[in-house]
Structure formats: structure tokens, C-alpha cells
Design a protein around this motif. Structure first.
Motif, PDB file in Angstrom:
ATOM      1  N   ALA A  50     -32.583 118.930  66.457  1.00 35.70           N
ATOM      2  CA  ALA A  50     -32.536 118.529  65.043  1.00 35.70           C
ATOM      3  C   ALA A  50     -33.641 117.546  64.693  1.00 35.70           C
ATOM      4  O   ALA A  50     -34.079 117.474  63.541  1.00 35.70           O
ATOM      5  CB  ALA A  50     -31.174 117.913  64.731  1.00 35.70           C
ATOM      6  N   LYS A  51     -34.096 116.772  65.650  1.00 36.23           N
ATOM      7  CA  LYS A  51     -35.200 115.839  65.447  1.00 36.23           C
ATOM      8  C   LYS A  51     -35.897 115.664  66.792  1.00 36.23           C
ATOM      9  O   LYS A  51     -35.657 114.690  67.511  1.00 36.23           O
ATOM     10  CB  LYS A  51     -34.694 114.495  64.911  1.00 36.23           C
ATOM     11  CG  LYS A  51     -35.816 113.510  64.523  1.00 36.23           C
ATOM     12  CD  LYS A  51     -35.252 112.129  64.153  1.00 36.23           C
ATOM     13  CE  LYS A  51     -34.602 112.132  62.798  1.00 36.23           C
ATOM     14  NZ  LYS A  51     -35.599 112.228  61.705  1.00 36.23           N
ATOM     15  N   PRO A  52     -36.769 116.597  67.160  1.00 32.94           N
ATOM     16  CA  PRO A  52     -37.349 116.601  68.507  1.00 32.94           C
ATOM     17  C   PRO A  52     -38.206 115.384  68.834  1.00 32.94           C
ATOM     18  O   PRO A  52     -38.249 114.946  69.981  1.00 32.94           O
ATOM     19  CB  PRO A  52     -38.185 117.882  68.530  1.00 32.94           C
ATOM     20  CG  PRO A  52     -37.662 118.718  67.406  1.00 32.94           C
ATOM     21  CD  PRO A  52     -37.201 117.759  66.368  1.00 32.94           C
ATOM     22  N   VAL A  53     -38.895 114.848  67.814  1.00 27.42           N
ATOM     23  CA  VAL A  53     -39.817 113.733  68.066  1.00 27.42           C
ATOM     24  C   VAL A  53     -39.576 112.641  67.034  1.00 27.42           C
ATOM     25  O   VAL A  53     -39.354 112.917  65.851  1.00 27.42           O
ATOM     26  CB  VAL A  53     -41.287 114.192  68.005  1.00 27.42           C
ATOM     27  CG1 VAL A  53     -42.229 113.006  68.233  1.00 27.42           C
ATOM     28  CG2 VAL A  53     -41.561 115.277  69.049  1.00 27.42           C
ATOM     29  N   ALA A  58     -32.512 102.951  66.919  1.00 23.07           N
ATOM     30  CA  ALA A  58     -31.695 101.742  66.900  1.00 23.07           C
ATOM     31  C   ALA A  58     -30.494 101.936  67.812  1.00 23.07           C
ATOM     32  O   ALA A  58     -29.977 103.040  67.960  1.00 23.07           O
ATOM     33  CB  ALA A  58     -31.240 101.447  65.476  1.00 23.07           C
ATOM     34  N   VAL A  59     -30.072 100.827  68.421  1.00 23.70           N
ATOM     35  CA  VAL A  59     -28.930 100.846  69.339  1.00 23.70           C
ATOM     36  C   VAL A  59     -27.914  99.799  68.913  1.00 23.70           C
ATOM     37  O   VAL A  59     -28.266  98.658  68.589  1.00 23.70           O
ATOM     38  CB  VAL A  59     -29.383 100.572  70.791  1.00 23.70           C
ATOM     39  CG1 VAL A  59     -28.173 100.433  71.708  1.00 23.70           C
ATOM     40  CG2 VAL A  59     -30.309 101.675  71.282  1.00 23.70           C
ATOM     41  N   LYS A  60     -26.649 100.201  68.890  1.00 27.80           N
ATOM     42  CA  LYS A  60     -25.539  99.294  68.618  1.00 27.80           C
ATOM     43  C   LYS A  60     -24.529  99.462  69.739  1.00 27.80           C
ATOM     44  O   LYS A  60     -24.044 100.573  69.993  1.00 27.80           O
ATOM     45  CB  LYS A  60     -24.892  99.619  67.268  1.00 27.80           C
ATOM     46  CG  LYS A  60     -23.703  98.718  66.922  1.00 27.80           C
ATOM     47  CD  LYS A  60     -24.141  97.309  66.588  1.00 27.80           C
ATOM     48  CE  LYS A  60     -22.964  96.471  66.125  1.00 27.80           C
ATOM     49  NZ  LYS A  60     -23.378  95.080  65.818  1.00 27.80           N
ATOM     50  N   ALA A  66     -29.288 105.109  65.234  1.00 25.88           N
ATOM     51  CA  ALA A  66     -30.136 105.873  64.320  1.00 25.88           C
ATOM     52  C   ALA A  66     -31.447 106.185  65.017  1.00 25.88           C
ATOM     53  O   ALA A  66     -31.871 105.483  65.946  1.00 25.88           O
ATOM     54  CB  ALA A  66     -30.394 105.085  63.039  1.00 25.88           C
ATOM     55  N   VAL A  67     -32.114 107.241  64.558  1.00 23.91           N
ATOM     56  CA  VAL A  67     -33.393 107.664  65.118  1.00 23.91           C
ATOM     57  C   VAL A  67     -34.321 108.014  63.969  1.00 23.91           C
ATOM     58  O   VAL A  67     -33.908 108.683  63.012  1.00 23.91           O
ATOM     59  CB  VAL A  67     -33.220 108.904  66.032  1.00 23.91           C
ATOM     60  CG1 VAL A  67     -34.559 109.360  66.592  1.00 23.91           C
ATOM     61  CG2 VAL A  67     -32.235 108.618  67.170  1.00 23.91           C
ATOM     62  N   GLY A  68     -35.566 107.567  64.029  1.00 26.48           N
ATOM     63  CA  GLY A  68     -36.498 107.872  62.946  1.00 26.48           C
ATOM     64  C   GLY A  68     -37.854 107.250  63.175  1.00 26.48           C
ATOM     65  O   GLY A  68     -38.328 107.154  64.313  1.00 26.48           O
ATOM     66  N   THR A  69     -38.484 106.812  62.098  1.00 26.22           N
ATOM     67  CA  THR A  69     -39.802 106.183  62.183  1.00 26.22           C
ATOM     68  C   THR A  69     -39.645 104.692  62.449  1.00 26.22           C
ATOM     69  O   THR A  69     -38.556 104.118  62.300  1.00 26.22           O
ATOM     70  CB  THR A  69     -40.578 106.368  60.876  1.00 26.22           C
ATOM     71  OG1 THR A  69     -39.925 105.620  59.840  1.00 26.22           O
ATOM     72  CG2 THR A  69     -40.667 107.839  60.479  1.00 26.22           C
TER      73      THR A  69
END
Length: 569
Positions: A50-53, A58-60, A66-69
Motif C-alpha cells: 500500500a505504501k512501498p517507499v 512515527a512510533v508510539k 504513521a508512515v509518510g514523508t
């Protein structure tokens, strides 16, 4: 308010808005929603379709939030959020070794005849000297054992023999185990005490090998070793000493796993390791998640208690049986074959170590009790026996989604791979052997090598294979494994089985995603995905961009398990 609004917008775009804003049990009240830390400025190969790269995440707690820029992650950071700059390094999900025996006790206190971690040539005299030194401090009659003897990485360019070990001591039984297991070299004292002579016949699944003169060479394979170890005394420690050695050994190997980027290990070890792992966890020194593969005795006890595979938590769970051995070893050249080994006299096709009827009886008992079968099967004859045993058990007591494990599965036929696919069996193929044991393939030949450790064929067929080092037999360095899978070239420059090459992305996936699938944990780890366990590795270089033949030189910068740093340069 700008921080709150931007965070809400981004999390909603990720499909986590409701989770972040209203799911108090998962993340707490809104003021506590700030990530514990964010990792920015990386090349994040998530292995998530769904979002390879991505650039950042962010880690909680112990989960990815979350994953992104980089900018998106900065937008959800709060005043207490720690910022980790990856410095352009590559980030991948934590590596998963689906077959490992590593006990640190031997590494700390034993005799290492060779290098456990990298390719290194040694002399026979160096092995003799180490045994001689140990003999000087060991009571006469007490066993002296050594490990990590690799018989194709000897500067003398010959085999270790009974005569060599007799030079080390004539007052102690000596066993030097081949790195690949399933074979050892013994001295004359050991043979005499065991009552084995050159006239002693071989047994089912084992041999007492002879030299060209018909005398004992010292080499004993597979089941024949049981008789050799049935006498004599071994070092005795008080309960406190034994516990201390075992704990220190496990903590050592756990730290080594983290140093090499392993965040999950399917652990096939002795039963006494269970309280040791528990003690390590209580002390906060457990650095790798464990899927424990238990002995027959423990499995029988679990059957009686009604406990099946999967019992446990995210750090330690019961994975299934330890490898139920059906044949010999690839690197020791005792695995079952349909034709004789090259250059071996008299003609020899390896060892099958159990009768089919016994395998079927064992398989049905484990299967009925909900314990996942794990069968050691290298060659085609053993793989056939394993698949037949599974089919028999399933026909007697059908169960869905059992994912039987085939440890090694080194040389399956095309027909067997179709059967493997049909039942979703889980081959745990040798990972580092392609690079580390390139000097062994000559015993099999180029034609067989084109079908050994058939990663390419299995991927193309949709078989859910994963990577297992089998340590001690193979080093557990995932980068050594990836280089070998991608290039099919060994440390010595030889290429074997080029038709089985995979891409770098596929090699990473085999070492991460498929490891999680192998242990039924694909929903909680294996990819860098919001909601999954925050297990990842930061690398010094981008594996997609470096010379494939230099992947082994890439450094592990940091290993993180459950959001906690377990290793950092």
C-alpha cells in the motif's frame, strides 16, 4: 492548535484518524497522542504494497503509528516527541531468521574450531592446539568437544582425521562437530569406549566411515553418532553455575542477533533454554522475539495440557515442533539424494534417518493436537517422506491453515513444489549457505545447483518460502544471505544456480515479510505499517543502489524491536 489540526488531517489521510482521536485504549487521551519518536530523512522500504517507499515514520509505544514523508511526520510530532534522523540511510523491517539453533554458551565457553560468523580458513594444527589446551585442564576420561569445524575451509586442504585428534589427547574422548551438523570427527579413545571398530556395521541413517586402507577415518554421520556419545562423563556444574553460564550465553547470542539486524528468530534449541529466556526477559536483556520450536518431550507435555502452536505473546510464543529430522545435512554431504554424491567412494546417496511409518505416526499425533509440524528434509527422498506424512495426518484429521514447516527443503522436485504450494507448506530455505558454502556445491554438481535452495522457482510458483540460517551450520548475517540470494555467487567467486537469482526487493521480502507469515504473525509484524510492531533496522547504505556483490559490506546502524533500540553503532 495548528499542531493538532495538521496531525488530525494527516492521520485521517492515513486512515487512522478515528484510531488516533477516539481509541483511548490504544493510544490514550488526545494530549498523550504525540508519537514517542519519529524517524526522518530515510529511505524506508516498508515492504507494504500500500505504501512501498516512504521517508519517515512515527512510533508510539511498541507500534508504528504513521508512515509518510519527513514533513508529514514532523507535523504530528509533539513537544515530547524524540526525533531520529536516519541521515539518508535505508530502513527496512526487522530481519527474521526462521531456523536458528544458536546457544551462546558454546560461543562463550566452548572450543570454536572455526569462525562462527564469517568465512575464515584455519589449520588443522590450530584445532589440535585448542583441544590440547583444553585437555590440560580437563579430567582424564571426560569429554572434550569442539564446534564450527568446516571441512572445506582448512588451509591444509585435507580432512581432519582420527590420527589428528589422537595427537591432541589420548586420555579423553574427543568429538569435533562439523559446522553443518550431522557428522563429527572422533578420536581413538572415543571409538574404543563406544566399542566401535572397523568391523562395526553402519546402521539405519548413519555411518562409521573408513579411509582408503579400510581403517576408521574418525568421521561418524547422523544416527551412528548416538552410540559414540553413550558413554563417558562431561563437565559438571552446580545448578547455580549452570544457570549462570546458560543465562550469560543466551544474553550474548541475543545481543549478537541484534548486532546483525535480527528482530525475530525461530529458535530450535534444548528445552532448558525456556527458563533462561524467561530470565533474560525479566532482566531486560532479551533483544529478539522468539518463536520457540520444542522437543518431542515438551511437545508431548503440551499435547497433554491441550496447548497448541501460537500460545504465548509478541515476545515469546510456541511455534511448533523442533525440526523432526528425516535426513542428513547439505554442507556435511549426508542429505538424502536420488543419485550418489560426486567424488565420494564408495557410492553414497546420503542418509534417511527415519522409517516412513514412524514419521506418519509422529505427524498424526502432532497434527491432531494442534501443534505445527516442522520436518527437517533436505533432499528429494526426505521431502517426499515429509509431504506424505503431512498428507496422511491431514487425511486422518483435517485442519485448515496449518502451514506445515519444511526446514531446509534444499532440493525439491518440480512435482514436490506443486504439492508444497497446494498445502501452503512453509519451506525455510538456507539463507547464508549460497555465499558461505559455495565451496560445497561441487559435491552436487552444476545441474543440481540450478535447483538447490530454489528461491526463484518458489517465488514464481507463489510458495511462501522464508530464510533460515540454521546457525550453527550457517552464519546468521541477513546481509550475507541477501547478497547470496541476489547474486548466487559465493565468497570464492563461484556462481552456482544462477537461474535461482532473486531481486534485492524480493530478498528483503523473503527475510522479513515471509518470516512473519511463516509463524502466523503477518498481521502484527514483517512490514513497516501503522499498527504493526515497531521492529526495524537502519542500514548505512541503500541496498537497491549498492553493488550487489558489496551488500555484505553494508553496516547495521541500528536495530529496533518494539520501539526500543537493541543495537546501535
Amino acid at each position: 492548535m495548528r499542531h493538532l489540526r495538521s496531525r488530525r488531517v494527516f492521520l485521517e489521510q492515513c486512515g487512522l484518524g478515528g484510531l488516533a482521536l477516539s481509541a483511548a485504549p490504544a493510544f490514550g487521551a488526545m494530549p498523550e497522542q504525540d508519537p514517542d519518536f519519529i524517524v526522518i530523512n530515510g529511505y524506508v522500504a516498508t515492504m507494504d504494497a500500500a505504501k512501498p517507499v516512504a521517508q519517515a515514520f512515527a512510533v508510539k509505544g511498541d507500534r508504528f503509528l504513521a508512515v509518510g514523508t519527513t514533513e508529514e511526520m514532523k507535523s504530528i510530532a509533539g513537544p515530547r516527541t524524540r526525533i531520529v534522523d536516519a541521515g539518508g540511510g535505508m530502513v527496512v523491517p526487522g530481519f527474521n531468521d526462521t531456523h536458528n539453533h544458536g546457544r551462546g554458551e558454546g560461543l562463550l565457553y566452548g572450543i570454536n574450531a572455526g569462525n562462527p560468523y564469517v568465512v575464515e580458513y584455519v589449520t588443522i594444527q590450530s584445532i589440535i592446539d585448542k583441544i590440547k589446551a583444553r585437555a590440560a585442564e580437563t579430567k582424564p576420561g571426560e569429554w572434550i568437544t569442539a564446534a564450527f569445524y568446516d571441512d572445506t575451509k582448512i588451509k591444509d586442504n585435507r580432512q581432519l582425521t582420527i590420527a589428528d585428534l589422537d595427537k591432541a589427547t589420548t586420555q579423553h574422548p574427543v568429538q569435533v562437530s562439523l559446522r553443518g551438523g550431522h557428522a563429527s570427527i572422533f578420536n581413538s579413545y572415543a571409538f574404543k569406549q563406544a566399542g566401535v571398530t572397523k568391523e562395526t556395521p553402519d546402521i539405519l541413517g548413519g555411518t562409521y566411515e573408513k579411509n582408503e586402507k579400510g581403517e576408521l577415518s574418525g568421521r561418524v554421520t547422523d544416527t551412528a553418532g548416538r552410540k559414540m556419545g553413550s558413554f563417558g562423563t562431561r563437565a559438571v556444574y552446580t545448578p547455580a553455575e549452570a544457570a549462570d553460564r546458560a543465562l550469560k550465553g543466551f544474553e550474548f547470542i541475543s545481543a549478537k542477533f541484534a548486532e546483525f539486524g535480527l528482530t525475530s528468530v525461530s529458535y530450535d534449541s534444548n528445552d532448558d533454554i525456556i527458563p533462561i529466556i524467561q530470565g533474560s526477559r525479566e532482566r531486560g536483556t532479551l533483544k529478539t522475539r522468539i518463536a520457540y520450536e520444542a522437543s518431542h518431550e515438551v511437545c508431548d507435555a503440551l499435547l497433554q495440557a491441550g496447548v497448541g502452536s501460537g500460545f504465548g505473546d509478541d515476545w515469546f510464543r510456541f511455534g511448533g515442533t523442533r525440526e523432526h529430522t528425516l535426513d542428513g545435512a547439505l554442507s556435511s554431504r549426508t542429505m538424502s539424494m536420488t543419485r550418489p554424491y560426486i567424488g565420494v567412494t564408495p557410492p553414497y546417496k546420503g542418509n534417511l534417518t527415519e522409517l516412513p511409518k514412524d514419521t506418519m505416526e509422529w505427524a498424526e499425533r502432532m497434527h491432531r493436537g494442534g501443534i505445527r509440524m516442522n520436518m527437517h528434509a533436505n533432499g528429494e527422498p526426505a521431502i517426499e517422506q515429509a509431504l506424505n506424512a503431512y498428507d496422511y495426518a491431514q487425511s486422518r484429521f483435517p485442519r485448515p491453515n496449518t502451514r506445515p514447516k519444511l526446514t531446509h527443503c534444499s532440493l525439491p522436485s518440480a512435482a514436490q513444489m506443486k504439492r508444497i504450494k497446494a498445502v501452503d507448506a512453509q519451506p525455510s530455505l538456507f539463507s547464508t549457505y549460497i555465499y558461505y558454502n559455495a565451496d560445497k556445491f561441487r559435491f552436487y554438481g552444476a545441474d543440481m545447483a540450478e535447483h538447490m535452495m530454489p528461491y526463484r522457482d518458489m517465488l514464481d510458483m507463489g510458495i511462501n518460502a522464508s530464510t533460515g540460517s540454521d546457525f550453527y551450520p550457517g552464519p546468521f548475517d541477513p546481509l550475507m544471505a541477501i547478497q547470496g540470494m541476489v547474486t548466487r555467487k559465493g565468497f570464492n567467486g563461484e556462481t552456482w544456480g544462477a537461474s535461482q537469482k532473486v531481486t534485492v526487493e524480493e530478498a528483503i521480502r523473503l527475510s522479513t515479510v515471509m518470516g512473519a507469515y511463516s509463524t502466523f504473525e503477518e498481521n502484527i509484524k514483517g512490514t513497516i505499517t501503522p499498527g504493526k510492531l515497531a521492529d526495524y533496522v537502519i542500514l548505512s547504505d541503500n541496498l537497491y543502489k549498492v553493488n550487489p556483490e558489496k551488500i555484505i559490506d553494508v553496516k547495521i546502524v541500528e536495530t529496533v524491536v518494539g520501539g526500543k533500540s537493541m543495537y546501535h553503532v
